[in-house]
Structure formats: structure tokens, C-alpha cells
Design an enzyme around this catalytic site. Structure first.
Site, PDB file in Angstrom:
ATOM      1  N   ARG A 261      34.499  23.592  20.381  1.00  0.00           N
ATOM      2  CA  ARG A 261      35.164  22.469  21.026  1.00  0.00           C
ATOM      3  C   ARG A 261      34.347  21.989  22.221  1.00  0.00           C
ATOM      4  NH1 ARG A 261      41.582  24.237  20.638  1.00  0.00           N
ATOM      5  NH2 ARG A 261      41.460  24.879  18.439  1.00  0.00           N
ATOM      6  N   ARG A 276      38.948  28.898  28.343  1.00  0.00           N
ATOM      7  CA  ARG A 276      38.517  27.590  27.825  1.00  0.00           C
ATOM      8  C   ARG A 276      37.007  27.613  27.595  1.00  0.00           C
ATOM      9  NH1 ARG A 276      41.728  23.251  27.865  1.00  0.00           N
ATOM     10  NH2 ARG A 276      43.034  24.168  29.482  1.00  0.00           N
ATOM     11  N   GLU A 348      48.903  29.592  27.272  1.00  0.00           N
ATOM     12  CA  GLU A 348      48.986  29.412  25.824  1.00  0.00           C
ATOM     13  C   GLU A 348      48.019  30.326  25.090  1.00  0.00           C
ATOM     14  OE1 GLU A 348      47.449  26.340  22.452  1.00  0.00           O
ATOM     15  OE2 GLU A 348      47.740  25.529  24.473  1.00  0.00           O
ATOM     16  N   SER A 351      49.683  28.021  19.153  1.00  0.00           N
ATOM     17  CA  SER A 351      50.537  26.869  18.883  1.00  0.00           C
ATOM     18  C   SER A 351      50.879  26.889  17.408  1.00  0.00           C
ATOM     19  CB  SER A 351      49.824  25.553  19.226  1.00  0.00           C
ATOM     20  OG  SER A 351      49.826  25.307  20.598  1.00  0.00           O
ATOM     21  N   ARG A 389      41.479  34.769  24.209  1.00  0.00           N
ATOM     22  CA  ARG A 389      42.609  34.784  25.144  1.00  0.00           C
ATOM     23  C   ARG A 389      43.400  36.086  25.009  1.00  0.00           C
ATOM     24  NH1 ARG A 389      44.937  28.692  26.165  1.00  0.00           N
ATOM     25  NH2 ARG A 389      42.901  27.695  26.426  1.00  0.00           N
TER      26      ARG A 389
END
Length: 422
Positions: A261, A276, A348, A351, A389
Site C-alpha cells: 500500500r 502503517r 484496528e 475489518s 499489527r
């Protein structure tokens, strides 16, 4: 993609629901106007083709009767020219309709909270109690660097910011985490897939990343290939342009893959650590099912993700995302957020989304029901979990005052019995 017929028949309601996702009603007006022009042109060209066929028959009849047909031939040429001109305009209008429709997000489910951003999200469940430390908990990057298992400095030297090396027991811990996840998902009925990490534009379009979010990915220059931002893309496109046999549904897939990403628009956010990154590992869950089962399947998928955190002993909570915070393709999303002690907050880690038939329409994924009728499947996807994470959460929640980290019991078989990282 939304059904254009549904938009035409429910214009006011569609505008109202899309407005909760920040879509200006004028965008819908533009789409409907273009669609109206498209339908007008289709009628015109069909009428002209019929006229051309009739004139062609008149010419053929005249030839059979050995009569002149100069007027009819001239008329047919004029009609042919008109058809060509209309077809050229129709092609442009159809492309415009497709482009406008492809940029509209999915309709939010009526039950989800309405709001512009994450402040409107609603907590629906809390699991586990954050540990009370008798010392000041350190952030995971500091723990990892002191233990010599995370090397951000050399990652930045070799690749740039937001890259790192996992070293020694750090690499072993990462591998233990994703192997544990894959094994747990297999127990829950998921078929493990090892997917391609490069996909074509049609696949990115099918899941909703293209055309709107091209700036968020890494593309291969001069080729129709993109590094996957998530295994959701190759897993959901597995059945693109296919009809899934009814008896196969539901289909459950899981995969470990790297995710790439660009993190466009996130400058200054989470610049340190594993939260991130430009490249990270993630275990993904994807489901295909019949429409009437999709919300039950969403709840099951959320449980599957939560199961990983519970077996690792990591506190978390589940929130339902508001209309303004939800992803482009989702109709409903449950986020799982894990407790990060050094930040004294939940972050988070998964999801889980029901996309209903939004992706299936874009990717043309259907099934044939008991009556032989073709219908679009519903697709779902969820992180099971973001591996980096999860490692960050383990390092922070299992840290000890002396700088060591206790290995969660569930991971010890995958760590060859190692119970302490020091």
C-alpha cells in the site's frame, strides 16, 4: 457496482442513502442523465436497424423483379451512416455511464450508524481486560529494536520509510502468528489458497479498488499489473466471470499474502512501528454465499477473526463502522480493534465486511438457483488478521519489566517451544 435499474426506480431513496456516504446528489443526477441518453440512443439505433432491414428487403425484392432500386439503395446508405454516427455516440455514452456508476460506493445497510467519520462508530462488544502494568509499557518498536528482532533503520536504508526487517526470533514470531491463523481458519472451514501477488486491472476493478483508488497502490510501469493491497483482490476474483454451482455455496477461502500500500494521504500518521507500513503480511478471509445468508456469514466471519485474538489472549473490542468511515465496497463493516498499551487505546486489526452483490456485479460472479435463474452472489472479506499489527499487540501486551517478551501459549508450538523472547 450498484444496479442502474434499481437507481432509476428508487432515485430519491438511493440519493438519501448515498448522501450518508458523502455522495452529492448531483453525481446521481449525472449518472441518470447519461443513462437516459444511452437508452434513447439504443432505441434510435434499433429503429434504424429495423428500417435498414426493411429497405434491404425492398432492394432484394426489386432485384428479384428485375426492377431498379436506386432510391432504396441511397436510402439504405443514409440509414447506415446514421447508425454509424449513433453507435459512435452510444459507445462514448456507455463508457461515461460505466465510469460514473463505477465511482459510486455501495449502499450502506439501513441498520448501521449514520455519521461522517470514525467518531460515529458504535461499539458492540468488548472482550478481555487490558493488563495493568506495574511499569511504564514501552511501544512495540522500542521493544523490538532493543531485543534485536525488528530492524527499522536497515529497512529504511534498503527500501525507504515504512519498511523493516524482522530478525531472528522476530521473523520466527511473525511466521508463528500467520501459521497459527491459517490453521485456526482451516478448522473453521476455510480452504487455504496461495494466490498471485500481482493482479490485472480487471481484478482491481472487480473488488472496487479501480478506478477510484489507483493512488493507493503500487503499479508495475508499462504493464497491466498491480501489487495486491490485500489478498481480498485475488481471492474475490477467483470466480470472476463465472457461475458458481449452487451446491458449492457457501465458499470459504483464506490466504496469507504480503499487502502493498502506498499509504497516500497518511503522511505523518503512525510513522514509527508496525501499524502503517508499505509492505506487510496479512491473513485474509473471503466468502461467497447466497444473498439471504450473507449477514449470518458476516457474523461468523467476525467471530472467526475474534477467535484468533482470544486464543492469543489479546484484549479487543468490536465496532460497527458508520456510513462515513466504511470502505468503498462495503454495505456493513465490523472492525476488530486490539488493545495497544503504549498508546492506551484500541487500534484496528481486522475489518470484516459484507459487500452484498456490489463486487459480484463488477466481477460478474453469479450462481444459478433451484429454479435455474442466474443471480449475483454476495461476497464478504475480512482480515484474519493483519499479521504485523498482531505482532505489535503481542510485543506490547506481553512485555515484561526486564525488556523480555513472553510468548503467548497458543504460539509456543509454532515457536518450537520458545516461551520467552530475550
Amino acid at each position: 457496482m450498484l444496479d442502474i435499474k434499481m437507481i432509476r426506480q428508487n432515485e430519491t431513496e438511493i440519493k438519501r442513502r448515498l448522501a450518508t456516504r458523502g455522495v452529492d446528489s448531483r453525481t446521481v443526477d449525472q449518472l441518470l442523465a447519461a443513462d437516459q441518453r444511452r437508452r434513447e440512443l439504443v432505441v434510435k439505433t434499433e429503429n434504424l436497424r429495423q428500417q435498414k432491414n426493411e429497405v434491404s428487403e425492398q432492394i432484394a425484392q426489386a432485384k428479384r423483379n428485375k426492377q431498379t432500386a436506386a432510391d432504396e439503395i441511397s436510402q439504405m446508405k443514409q440509414v447506415g451512416q446514421q447508425i454509424k454516427q449513433i453507435d459512435e455516440e452510444l459507445k462514448m455514452v456507455q463508457s461515461n455511464v460505466q465510469d460514473l456508476a463505477s465511482r459510486l460506493p455501495n449502499l450502506p445497510h439501513p441498520s448501521i450508524p449514520i455519521g461522517p467519520d470514525e467518531d460515529s462508530n458504535v461499539e458492540i462488544k468488548k472482550v478481555g481486560t487490558p493488563k495493568k502494568f506495574d511499569f511504564e509499557p514501552k511501544p512495540h518498536w522500542e521493544i523490538g529494536e532493543k531485543l534485536g528482532i525488528l530492524d527499522f533503520e536497515r529497512g529504511a536504508k534498503v527500501s525507504g520509510s515504512r519498511f523493516l526487517y524482522y530478525v531472528g526470533l522476530g521473523a520466527k514470531l511473525e511466521r508463528a502468528v500467520y501459521n497459527f491463523m491459517l490453521d485456526e481458519h482451516e478448522k473453521d472451514g476455510y480452504t487455504e489458497i496461495l494466490p498471485p501477488y500481482l493482479v490485472n486491472a480487471a481484478s482491481m476493478y472487480g473488488t472496487g479498488q479501480f478506478p477510484k483508488f489507483k493512488e493507493d497502490v503500487f503499479q508495475i510501469q508499462d504493464q497491466d499489473l498491480t501489487l495486491i493491497p490485500t489478498a481480498e483482490v485475488p481471492l474475490t476474483n477467483y470466480y470472476r466471470d463465472e457461475v458458481i454451482p449452487n451446491e458449492k455455496l457457501p465458499v470459504y477461502f483464506t490466504a496469507l499474502s504480503p499487502s502493498f500500500r502506498s499509504e497516500a494521504g497518511s503522511a505523518g500518521r503512525d510513522t514509527r512501528g508496525l501499524i502503517r507500513l508499505h509492505q506487510f503480511n496479512k491473513v485474509e478471509m473471503v466468502k461467497y454465499c447466497r444473498p439471504e445468508a450473507s449477514y449470518d456469514e458476516l457474523e461468523k466471519m467476525t467471530v472467526n477473526a475474534g477467535n484468533i485474538l482470544e486464543k492469543l489472549g489479546l484484549p479487543y473490542h468490536i465496532i460497527t463502522l458508520s456510513t462515513g468511515d466504511m470502505g468503498f465496497s462495503a454495505a456493513m463493516t465490523h472492525d476488530l480493534e486490539v488493545w495497544i498499551p503504549a498508546q492506551n487505546t484500541y487500534r484496528e486489526i481486522s475489518s470484516c465486511s459484507n459487500c452484498e452483490d456490489f463486487q459480484a456485479r463488477r466481477a460478474h460472479i453469479q450462481y444459478r438457483d433451484e429454479n435455474g435463474k442466474l443471480n449475483f452472489v454476495h461476497t464478504l472479506n475480512g482480515s484474519g488478521l493483519a499479521v504485523g499489527r498482531t505482532v505489535a499487540a503481542i510485543l506490547e501486551n506481553y512485555q515484561n519489566a526486564d525488556g523480555t517478551v513472553t510468548v503467548p501459549e497458543a504460539l509456543r508450538p509454532y515457536m518450537h517451544g520458545i516461551d520467552l523472547i530475550k
